[in-house]
Scaffold this active site. Structure first.
Site, mmCIF file in Angstrom:
data_model
loop_
_atom_site.group_PDB
_atom_site.id
_atom_site.type_symbol
_atom_site.label_atom_id
_atom_site.label_comp_id
_atom_site.label_asym_id
_atom_site.label_seq_id
_atom_site.Cartn_x
_atom_site.Cartn_y
_atom_site.Cartn_z
ATOM 1 N N ASP A 23 3.125 -3.435 4.370
ATOM 2 C CA ASP A 23 3.153 -2.161 5.088
ATOM 3 C C ASP A 23 3.246 -2.496 6.569
ATOM 4 O OD1 ASP A 23 2.817 0.674 5.534
ATOM 5 O OD2 ASP A 23 0.797 0.224 6.220
ATOM 6 N N SER A 24 3.482 -1.478 7.391
ATOM 7 C CA SER A 24 3.500 -1.697 8.833
ATOM 8 C C SER A 24 2.101 -2.030 9.354
ATOM 9 C CB SER A 24 4.031 -0.451 9.538
ATOM 10 O OG SER A 24 3.279 0.677 9.140
ATOM 11 N N TYR A 55 6.273 1.959 12.054
ATOM 12 C CA TYR A 55 7.626 1.989 11.511
ATOM 13 C C TYR A 55 8.174 3.431 11.507
ATOM 14 C CZ TYR A 55 7.408 -2.786 9.434
ATOM 15 O OH TYR A 55 7.337 -4.140 9.219
ATOM 16 N N GLY A 56 7.245 4.381 11.433
ATOM 17 C CA GLY A 56 7.642 5.770 11.176
ATOM 18 C C GLY A 56 8.409 6.462 12.280
ATOM 19 N N CYS A 86 4.785 0.846 2.348
ATOM 20 C CA CYS A 86 5.116 1.727 3.469
ATOM 21 C C CYS A 86 6.207 2.712 3.029
ATOM 22 C CB CYS A 86 5.610 0.878 4.635
ATOM 23 S SG CYS A 86 6.106 1.850 6.055
ATOM 24 N N ASN A 87 5.904 3.997 3.129
ATOM 25 C CA ASN A 87 6.891 5.004 2.724
ATOM 26 C C ASN A 87 8.147 4.936 3.586
ATOM 27 O OD1 ASN A 87 5.725 7.435 0.770
ATOM 28 N ND2 ASN A 87 4.157 6.207 1.753
ATOM 29 N N THR A 88 7.971 4.684 4.878
ATOM 30 C CA THR A 88 9.137 4.616 5.755
ATOM 31 C C THR A 88 10.026 3.450 5.338
ATOM 32 O OG1 THR A 88 7.782 5.495 7.568
ATOM 33 C CG2 THR A 88 9.898 4.495 8.154
ATOM 34 N N GLU A 162 -6.403 7.141 11.478
ATOM 35 C CA GLU A 162 -6.883 5.854 12.007
ATOM 36 C C GLU A 162 -8.076 6.046 12.951
ATOM 37 O OE1 GLU A 162 -3.870 3.084 13.189
ATOM 38 O OE2 GLU A 162 -2.837 3.289 11.269
ATOM 39 N N CYS A 194 3.490 9.389 2.932
ATOM 40 C CA CYS A 194 3.125 8.425 3.982
ATOM 41 C C CYS A 194 1.816 7.786 3.546
ATOM 42 C CB CYS A 194 2.948 9.152 5.319
ATOM 43 S SG CYS A 194 2.286 8.099 6.624
ATOM 44 N N THR A 195 1.693 6.498 3.820
ATOM 45 C CA THR A 195 0.523 5.737 3.362
ATOM 46 C C THR A 195 -0.814 6.397 3.710
ATOM 47 O OG1 THR A 195 0.825 4.492 5.411
ATOM 48 C CG2 THR A 195 1.542 3.437 3.361
ATOM 49 N N HIS A 196 -0.888 7.006 4.899
ATOM 50 C CA HIS A 196 -2.174 7.510 5.378
ATOM 51 C C HIS A 196 -2.569 8.869 4.791
ATOM 52 C CE1 HIS A 196 -1.138 4.480 8.310
ATOM 53 N NE2 HIS A 196 -2.244 4.672 9.009
HETATM 54 N N1 DGL Z 1 3.085 3.144 6.770
HETATM 55 C C1 DGL Z 1 3.894 4.182 7.368
HETATM 56 C C2 DGL Z 1 4.484 5.061 6.263
HETATM 57 O O1 DGL Z 1 3.985 5.139 5.155
HETATM 58 C C3 DGL Z 1 3.076 5.013 8.356
HETATM 59 C C4 DGL Z 1 2.671 4.247 9.586
HETATM 60 C C5 DGL Z 1 3.849 3.846 10.458
HETATM 61 O O2 DGL Z 1 4.548 4.739 10.979
HETATM 62 O O3 DGL Z 1 4.069 2.654 10.615
HETATM 63 O O4 DGL Z 1 5.485 5.698 6.472
#
Ligand code: DGL
Length: 275
Positions: A23-24, A55-56, A86-88, A162, A194-196
């Site tokens: 993940d990022s 990454y997003g 990471c979804n992105t 976060e 998105c992960t969060h």
């Molecule tokens: N992990 C990213 C996602 O799931 C979110 C955090 C980021 O933007 O890096 O898209």
């Protein structure tokens, strides 16, 4: 940052090797948590690309280049498969990564679960880059072309989580602003793309109502990984101690602090790596 005595070794039998997850940053720990619930015998090698996050907000070509490096690192460390947590990264690399081990992205399992649950109106909430890619929209339409899909970028959700404000009136106010169009469209199912966002589930339910189904892509991908490993006879045998090893590309202590909260752990032991 501490370096554990032993990094995962690649001379092990394939089933005994760790599952690689990247993940990022810390967000992918929601995927680690889902994997641990479902596959307690599995060792996990996690890479958080903290030096290059977020990454997003980045372009698809940049995230693809980072993702290639991350996959290369995990494969070199001898993982038996790679989960793009990471979804992105999952959204912008669809079909573009071809490691010599199985690869799972969060996007397809999340889209599949939503398409299976929805009565016709789906909301997708995600980062700006995931929404811009329309990858969830494409995956959902491929499964059910008649679906009415509304996608919304919610960039303030990641820093709120976060900061530890996931269950706070501030998060609820922000969610009301972002999610109003989903309420107006009467969506019955929302993909937490998105992960969060799984950590915001309570706030999202408060805003959209209890009857809305929330699809957690982290849980969805863990279920697919479990099935695929079982079918390929690659599940770790019971009775061994599962090891969870965390690597980061930035040497700060932010990942350890926030990551412990994501995993409900006291402390995470980290290895700094240059990817
Ligand atoms: N992990 C990213 C996602 O799931 C979110 C955090 C980021 O933007 O890096 O898209």
């Amino acid at each position: 940052v501490s370096v554990p005595a032993e990094a995962p070794r690649s001379d092990q039998a394939p089933a005994n090797r760790p599952i690689g997850v990247f993940d990022s940053g810390v967000g992918g720990l929601t995927v680690v948590a889902a994997l641990r619930r479902l596959l307690p015998n599995e060792s996990i090698l996690y890479l958080g690309d903290t030096a290059r996050l977020p990454y997003g907000t980045k372009s698809a070509s940049t995230v693809l280049a980072y993702s290639r490096k991350n996959v290369g690192f995990l494969v070199e460390r001898g993982v038996k498969g790679v989960v793009v947590a990471c979804n992105t990264a999952s959204a912008v690399t669809v079909g573009a990564l071809a490691p010599p081990v199985p690869l799972w992205g969060v996007l397809e399992p999340g889209a599949r679960r939503a398409a299976g649950l929805s009565q016709g109106r789906v909301g997708v909430i995600a980062t700006e880059s995931t929404v811009a890619s329309d990858a969830y929209g494409r995956a959902l339409r491929a499964l059910r072309p008649e679906l009415d899909i509304t996608s919304i970028a919610c960039p303030l959700f990641v820093p709120l989580v976060e900061e530890g404000w996931a269950d706070d009136p501030v998060a609820e106010e922000v969610a009301r602003r972002y999610l109003a169009p989903l309420g107006e469209r009467n969506v019955d199912t929302v993909v937490l793309g998105c992960t969060h966002y799984p950590l915001l589930a309570r706030v999202i339910r408060r805003v959209l109502g209890e009857r809305v189904r929330l699809v957690d892509s982290a849980e969805a991908v863990a279920a697919v990984v479990a099935d695929d490993l079982a079918r390929a006879e690659l599940l770790a045998p019971p009775g061994r101690d599962a090891e969870h090893h965390f690597c980061v590309t930035d040497a700060g202590d932010r990942f350890a602090r926030i990551g412990a909260r994501f995993l409900g752990a006291d402390r995470l032991s980290l290895e700094w790596v240059d990817v």
